[in-house]
Design an enzyme around this catalytic site. Sequence first.
Site, short mmCIF file in Angstrom:
data_model
loop_
_atom_site.label_atom_id
_atom_site.label_comp_id
_atom_site.label_asym_id
_atom_site.label_seq_id
_atom_site.Cartn_x
_atom_site.Cartn_y
_atom_site.Cartn_z
N HIS A 183 0.83 -1.20 0.00
CA HIS A 183 0.00 0.00 0.00
C HIS A 183 0.86 1.25 0.00
O HIS A 183 0.59 2.22 -0.71
CB HIS A 183 -0.93 -0.01 1.22
N HIS A 206 -5.17 6.13 -5.54
CA HIS A 206 -6.34 6.73 -4.90
C HIS A 206 -6.85 7.91 -5.73
O HIS A 206 -6.18 8.38 -6.64
CB HIS A 206 -6.02 7.21 -3.49
N HIS A 215 -7.41 -2.24 -5.14
CA HIS A 215 -7.59 -2.85 -3.82
C HIS A 215 -8.20 -4.24 -3.93
O HIS A 215 -7.94 -5.10 -3.08
CB HIS A 215 -8.43 -1.93 -2.94
N HIS A 346 -15.13 5.10 3.08
CA HIS A 346 -13.74 4.62 3.06
C HIS A 346 -12.82 5.53 3.86
O HIS A 346 -12.11 5.09 4.77
CB HIS A 346 -13.25 4.50 1.62
N HIS A 350 -10.81 5.15 7.77
CA HIS A 350 -9.35 5.35 7.89
C HIS A 350 -9.04 6.39 8.95
O HIS A 350 -8.20 6.19 9.84
CB HIS A 350 -8.77 5.77 6.55
N PHE A 367 -1.78 6.77 4.41
CA PHE A 367 -1.64 5.73 3.41
C PHE A 367 -0.36 4.92 3.58
O PHE A 367 -0.34 3.71 3.35
CB PHE A 367 -1.67 6.34 2.00
N HIS A 380 -11.19 -2.99 3.92
CA HIS A 380 -11.21 -2.98 2.45
C HIS A 380 -11.91 -4.20 1.87
O HIS A 380 -12.39 -4.14 0.73
CB HIS A 380 -9.79 -2.83 1.91
#
Length: 611
Positions: A183, A206, A215, A346, A350, A367, A380
């Site tokens: 990632h 992203h 993903h 999403h 996070h 990230f 995810h």
Amino acid sequence: MSSSLLPLALTLTSFPSTNTQIISKRAFNTRTISTHGFKVSCNGATHDHNNQFILPEPQRQVILPNVDRRNLLVGLGGLYTTANLPAALADPITTPDITSICKDAGSGIRDPEAIVRSTKCCPPSLGKTIKPFVFPTENTVRMRWPAHKGTQEQVEKYKRAIQAMRDLPDDHPHSFVSQAKIHCAYCNGGYTQVASGFPEIDIQIHNSWLFFPFHRWYLYFFERILGNLINDPTFALPFWKWDEPAGMPIPEMFIPKNTSGIPNPLYNVYRDATHVQKRLLDLDYDNVEKDISNQAQIECNLTTVYRDLIRNGADTLSFFGGKYSAGSSPVENGDKSVGSVEVGTHTAVHRWLGDSTRVNREDLGNFYSAGYDPLFYVHHSNIDRMWKLWKDFGFPGNVEPTDNDWLNASYVFYDENQDLVRVYNKDSVDLDKLNYNFIENPNDILRWRKARPAKRSKRLQVAPTEEAQTVEQLKFPVSLDKILKVRVKRPAVNRTEAQKVRENEVLLIKGIRFDCDKFVKFEVYVNDNLEDGVTATPCDPEYVGGFAQIPHNDVKRSLMSNGARFGLTEALEDTNSEGEEYATVTLVPKVGCEDLTIAQITIELVPRLLT
């Protein structure tokens, strides 16, 4: 080498090369067969050895020194720069050989001195060449299971697999550390578009239509590696079913540090302690704790999921995100818009889980470090399920992109056999071919499907005023350092149901520029013409969504540009304003908006079906 390889109109003496350019296979096909397949590669510098033709992978490299790409484009009939590169000259994003062309992560980290994870995110090299992907041939289908309903056998098997992954040496391609670094490398500047002729432009998966397929592939291999480690071909990942009330709290198996005196492989120290204690997710988190009951939070969460999948995901690009092709910068990518789920639930999860005591908000709040928390993969896994649910609804417009630049975008992963394989977006769309699926209870009604906000009572509304400026009266770009209220002319009023099926009315906020080394969020309301004492909230029909971003900039401060799309068709009905010529749009800054500006606000009719 024969000069017939060059277009006849090529001028070799015009203009010095200062910009990155690309000529795709398709562009050359329209001019001459002799030049089929060539791209031009340079990094914008003046060094001669950087101005080269290269054939795309997997063809062998052919080099023509001292050919300036800008001159070549003049020969094709016009002078192009990366800023105005036409779609016909684009190519899919192509990840290079990840073990030989990789650099340390250098983006998304606000304070490099305060990091808790490594920025050396390149995978180990085993000296292997990249193989083409082959669909699995086993007969069993891996059935992913809801994390809050896992049997003791499922939970223990999952823990055993994660522990086996943690026990591997860090430099093993299957180790937990190596998997976490995937990632980081793809999201924080580990790879560039060198395979497409742009060695100086990073790849970022992203904020565009790459988000969902990348993903999906990431989890696909992660799951199969775990199964291989415990010799179980039926092994399947759990998914954090935060779209169901019972599944909204952090799953129990991730909470304890130790179980029966044994360290829990699913535990992670870098989580927000307050939220671990609370456990009930806020799917529209904006860095502020909501002062509402658990039941109100649950209802608001259900409405948020409904908004992401139904209201704001009513067409392909609104759901997947804007176009992103080779030659586009991660900062200034193609269509410059983020998909509804990515920018919504999403990002909220996070940010909600990242450790608020850390400058860089590790692990899930950044990230570069997100993959180090086992909760990342179950979160995810449910994001992946959102794609499947959205597609299975069968609504007009709920189809994957058909553009070649999406279908043939590709990534490279280590598979369960430690082989390097190249996978394509086009091969990610059919779960039957990938041999996995999600356990769904046929008797379980998806409660969020019925969570459309209640229609606003007319007795709580006041007549709209003309005090707010229209977009034509504003001077763009406009700052969002305070609440902005503006009236936007609609393309049509009182549309028929048939017209609404064909086209979705969408609010587009374009050219959102912000300081991307920090968390950013603003909320968007439409027609919040309410009487004194009544305030619209994210649970109400006036709220159409928010724009939120996790840090992912260069280490030095920089401004990133992006955009957002919000479906208005239902919102106008629910606010009793379908017949009004103008929609009143209110943008409310919540966090990190001190330097944020907006270039354009418009309302458009977007076809639901691709043509």
